[in-house]
Design an enzyme around this catalytic site. Structure first.
Site, PDB file in Angstrom:
ATOM      1  N   ILE A  25     126.582  96.281 -30.173  1.00 13.24           N
ATOM      2  CA  ILE A  25     126.663  95.301 -31.257  1.00 13.24           C
ATOM      3  C   ILE A  25     125.322  95.214 -31.987  1.00 13.24           C
ATOM      4  N   LEU A  94     120.633  89.391 -28.306  1.00  8.02           N
ATOM      5  CA  LEU A  94     121.827  90.109 -27.836  1.00  8.02           C
ATOM      6  C   LEU A  94     121.606  90.828 -26.520  1.00  8.02           C
ATOM      7  N   ALA A  95     120.346  91.063 -26.138  1.00  8.75           N
ATOM      8  CA  ALA A  95     120.086  91.886 -24.950  1.00  8.75           C
ATOM      9  C   ALA A  95     120.796  91.292 -23.748  1.00  8.75           C
ATOM     10  N   THR A 141     129.614  85.139 -25.149  1.00  6.00           N
ATOM     11  CA  THR A 141     130.940  85.725 -24.996  1.00  6.00           C
ATOM     12  C   THR A 141     132.014  84.662 -24.756  1.00  6.00           C
ATOM     13  N   ASP A 142     133.242  84.996 -25.104  1.00  4.52           N
ATOM     14  CA  ASP A 142     134.359  84.082 -24.813  1.00  4.52           C
ATOM     15  C   ASP A 142     134.662  84.022 -23.307  1.00  4.52           C
ATOM     16  N   GLU A 143     134.117  84.980 -22.535  1.00  9.23           N
ATOM     17  CA  GLU A 143     134.442  85.015 -21.103  1.00  9.23           C
ATOM     18  C   GLU A 143     133.900  83.794 -20.354  1.00  9.23           C
ATOM     19  N   TYR A 166     129.249  88.626 -14.421  1.00  7.76           N
ATOM     20  CA  TYR A 166     128.820  88.762 -15.825  1.00  7.76           C
ATOM     21  C   TYR A 166     129.005  87.449 -16.581  1.00  7.76           C
ATOM     22  N   ALA A 168     129.493  84.469 -15.481  1.00  4.55           N
ATOM     23  CA  ALA A 168     128.694  83.366 -14.921  1.00  4.55           C
ATOM     24  C   ALA A 168     127.250  83.457 -15.396  1.00  4.55           C
ATOM     25  N   LYS A 170     126.264  84.804 -18.234  1.00  5.28           N
ATOM     26  CA  LYS A 170     126.230  84.420 -19.658  1.00  5.28           C
ATOM     27  C   LYS A 170     126.400  82.904 -19.801  1.00  5.28           C
ATOM     28  N   PRO A 221     142.988 105.456 -17.042  1.00  4.08           N
ATOM     29  CA  PRO A 221     143.111 104.448 -15.975  1.00  4.08           C
ATOM     30  C   PRO A 221     143.333 103.032 -16.510  1.00  4.08           C
ATOM     31  N   ASP A 296     143.598  97.072  -9.612  1.00  6.13           N
ATOM     32  CA  ASP A 296     143.125  96.098 -10.594  1.00  6.13           C
ATOM     33  C   ASP A 296     141.645  95.758 -10.374  1.00  6.13           C
ATOM     34  N   GLY A 299     139.273  89.858  -9.526  1.00  7.86           N
ATOM     35  CA  GLY A 299     139.159  88.622 -10.316  1.00  7.86           C
ATOM     36  C   GLY A 299     139.481  88.816 -11.787  1.00  7.86           C
TER      37      GLY A 299
HETATM   38  P1  NAD Z   1     125.445  96.700 -24.722  1.00  7.48           P
HETATM   39  O1  NAD Z   1     125.524  96.786 -23.234  1.00  7.48           O
HETATM   40  O2  NAD Z   1     126.074  97.770 -25.542  1.00  7.48           O
HETATM   41  O3  NAD Z   1     123.922  96.613 -25.169  1.00  7.48           O
HETATM   42  C1  NAD Z   1     122.997  95.813 -24.500  1.00  7.48           C
HETATM   43  C2  NAD Z   1     121.600  96.178 -24.978  1.00  7.48           C
HETATM   44  O4  NAD Z   1     120.672  95.336 -24.297  1.00  7.48           O
HETATM   45  C3  NAD Z   1     121.211  97.629 -24.660  1.00  7.48           C
HETATM   46  O5  NAD Z   1     120.597  98.219 -25.783  1.00  7.48           O
HETATM   47  C4  NAD Z   1     120.222  97.497 -23.522  1.00  7.48           C
HETATM   48  O6  NAD Z   1     119.252  98.527 -23.487  1.00  7.48           O
HETATM   49  C5  NAD Z   1     119.597  96.135 -23.819  1.00  7.48           C
HETATM   50  N1  NAD Z   1     119.035  95.501 -22.623  1.00  7.48           N
HETATM   51  C6  NAD Z   1     119.625  95.359 -21.405  1.00  7.48           C
HETATM   52  N2  NAD Z   1     118.779  94.753 -20.539  1.00  7.48           N
HETATM   53  C7  NAD Z   1     117.644  94.473 -21.247  1.00  7.48           C
HETATM   54  C8  NAD Z   1     116.418  93.850 -20.913  1.00  7.48           C
HETATM   55  N3  NAD Z   1     116.157  93.404 -19.677  1.00  7.48           N
HETATM   56  N4  NAD Z   1     115.484  93.724 -21.877  1.00  7.48           N
HETATM   57  C9  NAD Z   1     115.720  94.181 -23.139  1.00  7.48           C
HETATM   58  N5  NAD Z   1     116.840  94.814 -23.489  1.00  7.48           N
HETATM   59  C10 NAD Z   1     117.810  94.961 -22.558  1.00  7.48           C
HETATM   60  O7  NAD Z   1     126.047  95.269 -25.080  1.00  7.48           O
HETATM   61  P2  NAD Z   1     126.878  94.821 -26.355  1.00  7.48           P
HETATM   62  O8  NAD Z   1     128.315  95.100 -26.110  1.00  7.48           O
HETATM   63  O9  NAD Z   1     126.228  95.338 -27.579  1.00  7.48           O
HETATM   64  O10 NAD Z   1     126.692  93.234 -26.265  1.00  7.48           O
HETATM   65  C11 NAD Z   1     125.568  92.605 -26.898  1.00  7.48           C
HETATM   66  C12 NAD Z   1     125.639  91.123 -26.640  1.00  7.48           C
HETATM   67  O11 NAD Z   1     126.851  90.591 -27.139  1.00  7.48           O
HETATM   68  C13 NAD Z   1     125.594  90.754 -25.156  1.00  7.48           C
HETATM   69  O12 NAD Z   1     124.809  89.598 -25.025  1.00  7.48           O
HETATM   70  C14 NAD Z   1     127.039  90.466 -24.807  1.00  7.48           C
HETATM   71  O13 NAD Z   1     127.130  89.531 -23.760  1.00  7.48           O
HETATM   72  C15 NAD Z   1     127.554  89.900 -26.117  1.00  7.48           C
HETATM   73  N6  NAD Z   1     128.979  90.105 -26.381  1.00  7.48           N
HETATM   74  C16 NAD Z   1     129.534  91.349 -26.309  1.00  7.48           C
HETATM   75  C17 NAD Z   1     130.882  91.514 -26.621  1.00  7.48           C
HETATM   76  C18 NAD Z   1     131.547  92.859 -26.589  1.00  7.48           C
HETATM   77  O14 NAD Z   1     132.768  92.940 -26.756  1.00  7.48           O
HETATM   78  N7  NAD Z   1     130.819  93.958 -26.400  1.00  7.48           N
HETATM   79  C19 NAD Z   1     131.645  90.400 -27.007  1.00  7.48           C
HETATM   80  C20 NAD Z   1     131.038  89.143 -27.044  1.00  7.48           C
HETATM   81  C21 NAD Z   1     129.700  89.001 -26.745  1.00  7.48           C
HETATM   82  O1  DAU Z   2     135.518  89.145 -24.258  1.00  9.13           O
HETATM   83  C1  DAU Z   2     134.232  89.592 -24.579  1.00  9.13           C
HETATM   84  C2  DAU Z   2     133.787  90.596 -23.547  1.00  9.13           C
HETATM   85  O2  DAU Z   2     134.540  91.782 -23.780  1.00  9.13           O
HETATM   86  C3  DAU Z   2     132.293  90.891 -23.605  1.00  9.13           C
HETATM   87  O3  DAU Z   2     131.584  89.727 -23.291  1.00  9.13           O
HETATM   88  C4  DAU Z   2     131.930  92.011 -22.614  1.00  9.13           C
HETATM   89  O4  DAU Z   2     130.556  92.340 -22.748  1.00  9.13           O
HETATM   90  C5  DAU Z   2     132.775  93.223 -22.933  1.00  9.13           C
HETATM   91  O5  DAU Z   2     132.520  94.236 -21.984  1.00  9.13           O
HETATM   92  C6  DAU Z   2     134.264  92.864 -22.927  1.00  9.13           C
HETATM   93  O6  DAU Z   2     134.711  92.553 -21.580  1.00  9.13           O
HETATM   94  P1  DAU Z   2     136.112  93.091 -21.007  1.00  9.13           P
HETATM   95  O7  DAU Z   2     136.040  93.101 -19.537  1.00  9.13           O
HETATM   96  O8  DAU Z   2     137.247  92.393 -21.644  1.00  9.13           O
HETATM   97  O9  DAU Z   2     136.071  94.600 -21.632  1.00  9.13           O
HETATM   98  P2  DAU Z   2     136.431  96.017 -21.006  1.00  9.13           P
HETATM   99  O10 DAU Z   2     136.387  97.013 -22.117  1.00  9.13           O
HETATM  100  O11 DAU Z   2     135.655  96.317 -19.772  1.00  9.13           O
HETATM  101  O12 DAU Z   2     137.957  95.830 -20.555  1.00  9.13           O
HETATM  102  C7  DAU Z   2     138.951  95.427 -21.491  1.00  9.13           C
HETATM  103  C8  DAU Z   2     140.258  95.287 -20.727  1.00  9.13           C
HETATM  104  O13 DAU Z   2     140.693  96.586 -20.309  1.00  9.13           O
HETATM  105  C9  DAU Z   2     140.155  94.468 -19.461  1.00  9.13           C
HETATM  106  O14 DAU Z   2     141.336  93.729 -19.287  1.00  9.13           O
HETATM  107  C10 DAU Z   2     140.023  95.509 -18.359  1.00  9.13           C
HETATM  108  C11 DAU Z   2     140.824  96.673 -18.895  1.00  9.13           C
HETATM  109  N1  DAU Z   2     140.355  98.019 -18.498  1.00  9.13           N
HETATM  110  C12 DAU Z   2     139.054  98.334 -18.694  1.00  9.13           C
HETATM  111  C13 DAU Z   2     138.561  99.576 -18.359  1.00  9.13           C
HETATM  112  C14 DAU Z   2     137.117  99.915 -18.553  1.00  9.13           C
HETATM  113  C15 DAU Z   2     141.258  98.958 -17.998  1.00  9.13           C
HETATM  114  O15 DAU Z   2     142.450  98.676 -17.854  1.00  9.13           O
HETATM  115  N2  DAU Z   2     140.777 100.199 -17.673  1.00  9.13           N
HETATM  116  C16 DAU Z   2     139.468 100.544 -17.810  1.00  9.13           C
HETATM  117  O16 DAU Z   2     139.103 101.700 -17.455  1.00  9.13           O
END
Ligand code: NAD
Ligand code: DAU
Length: 359
Positions: A25, A94-95, A141-143, A166, A168, A170, A221, A296, A299
């Protein structure tokens, strides 16, 4: 993304520390801000973990108002040094360690970066900022709200109920950010967003993992019975939401961001199978035959769904792209960036994949 009735170009000069800017992001947020605001200096502070990749920013790295600093936010002295070097005026944080499955294997890394790292940024912001025009934006995050049944939505008032290490971690960071607002009047805003998708997402997450496996004719998977529901948001729509909240969000407030696009995992995987088969000229049904229902996730949250009416009504934001169009664009991007995908999946990723999916 130009559907908003405001323009911040007259905004004052700012030096914004964007943490985690080399992640999925973060790179979209940096690109969005660099393209829109030439009075801002963007400092990307990123540790470059497995999830951080400077290749994601190749097209903008030579911008005059962009700097990269390798920064581990867990290192308090390093955070202070960046602040002093650049005179940071604002933060978009965002990190994070972001993958739920990894948090089940190794919770400690999540507590360090997501809790201690956030606490460090708050402490330094509180120490360095006086009463000037500053903003600490925490991206969450919404989680944190837990898991929904078949009905209902997460609102900003939904009580926190995180259920994985994760979420918890956040949730803890969100509480700390709010505590700094109430105790120290630190000018904060928080957003809690649903699942993002689009270019540059690391292929440990569902959508890019499935695209990569379909391309390479590997098993697909699906956890459990595939009926878990996620609310998908195009990543550039998240970047535009961050833009409005950063500039117009009320201090101390939380905004939920979501795509209003709920899909069961199995529906989503079917869509991806059809799209990739069609684009690669493979027979209809080819990829679907590789779907495997696997053990699965521990949790596993059943359903996430966001009520985004607050940001839509109060800040005039709305998502622009529906899943079918967004998934087509995402698949096109991964097919056009096979070098990026191959580089990412050639090293540590192989061990990760072997450990999580083969054993
Ligand atoms: P990502 O895992 O792709 O990127 C995380 C970045 O943070 C990486 O570039 C990593 O190098 C950096 N990072 C990790 N540990 C660090 C540290 N100790 N110091 C500095 N940098 C560090 O994550 P993302 O999917 O881009 O998510 C970004 C943010 O948005 C997160 O806070 C996540 O909780 C939140 N978020 C993500 C989603 C999603 O669907 N991906 C949805 C809602 C919220
Ligand atoms: O809701 C926001 C969150 O969305 C962010 O905060 C997280 O950083 C981000 O990783 C994401 O979390 P999810 O656990 O929802 O995303 P993920 O892509 O890991 O999984 C999406 C759904 O797919 C989830 O129900 C688990 C399932 N899944 C995931 C993987 C990786 C599978 O069925 N197979 C898989 O191999």
């Amino acid at each position: 993304m130009e559907n908003f009735d405001y323009n911040y170009m007259e905004a004052s000069k700012k030096t914004i520390l964007i943490t985690g800017g080399a992640g999925f992001i973060g790179n979209h947020v940096i690109r969005f801000f660099l393209q829109k605001y030439d009075t801002y200096h963007i400092v990307n502070g990123d540790k470059l973990t497995y999830a951080g990749n400077l290749e994601n920013l190749k097209d903008v790295e030579s911008s005059p108002n962009y700097s990269f600093e390798k920064l581990d936010i867990v290192d308090l002295e390093a955070v202070k040094a960046i602040w002093e070097k650049y005179n940071i005026t604002d933060v978009i944080h965002l990190a994070a360690e972001s993958h739920v499955d990894r948090s089940i294997e190794n919770p400690a890394a999540f507590i360090e970066t997501n809790v201690i790292g956030t606490a460090n940024l708050l402490a330094v912001a509180n120490e360095k900022w006086g009463s000037g025009d500053h903003r600490f934006y925490h991206v969450s995050t919404d989680e944190v709200y837990g898991s929904l049944g078949e009905t209902g939505f997460f609102t900003e008032e939904t009580p926190y109920d995180p259920r994985s290490p994760y979420s918890a971690s956040k949730a803890s960071s969100d509480h700390l950010v709010r505590a700094y607002f109430h105790t120290f009047e630190l000018p904060i805003v928080i957003s809690n967003c649903s699942n993002n998708y689009g270019p540059y997402q690391f292929p440990e997450k569902l959508i890019p993992l499935m695209i990569n496996n379909i391309i390479n004719r590997k098993p697909l998977p699906v956890y459990g019975d595939g009926t878990n529901v996620r609310d998908w948001l195009w990543v550039e729509d998240h970047a535009s939401a961050i833009d409005v909240i950063f500039h117009k969000g009320k201090l101390g407030e939380t905004y939920n961001i979501g795509g209003e696009n709920e899909l069961q995992n199995i529906e989503l995987v079917h869509m991806l199978c059809d799209i990739v088969d069609e684009k690669l000229g493979r027979p209809s049904g080819d990829a679907k035959s590789s779907i495997k229902f696997v053990t699965d996730r521990k949790g596993h949250d059943h359903r996430y769904a966001i009520d985004a009416s607050k940001i839509i009504k109060q800040l005039n934001w709305k998502p622009t792209i529906q899943p079918r169009e967004g998934l087509e664009k995402t698949v096109d991007w991964y097919l056009e960036h096979s070098d990026w995908l191959n580089n990412i999946t050639s090293g540590d990723y192989k061990q990760y994949y072997e450990k999580f999916y083969t054993h």
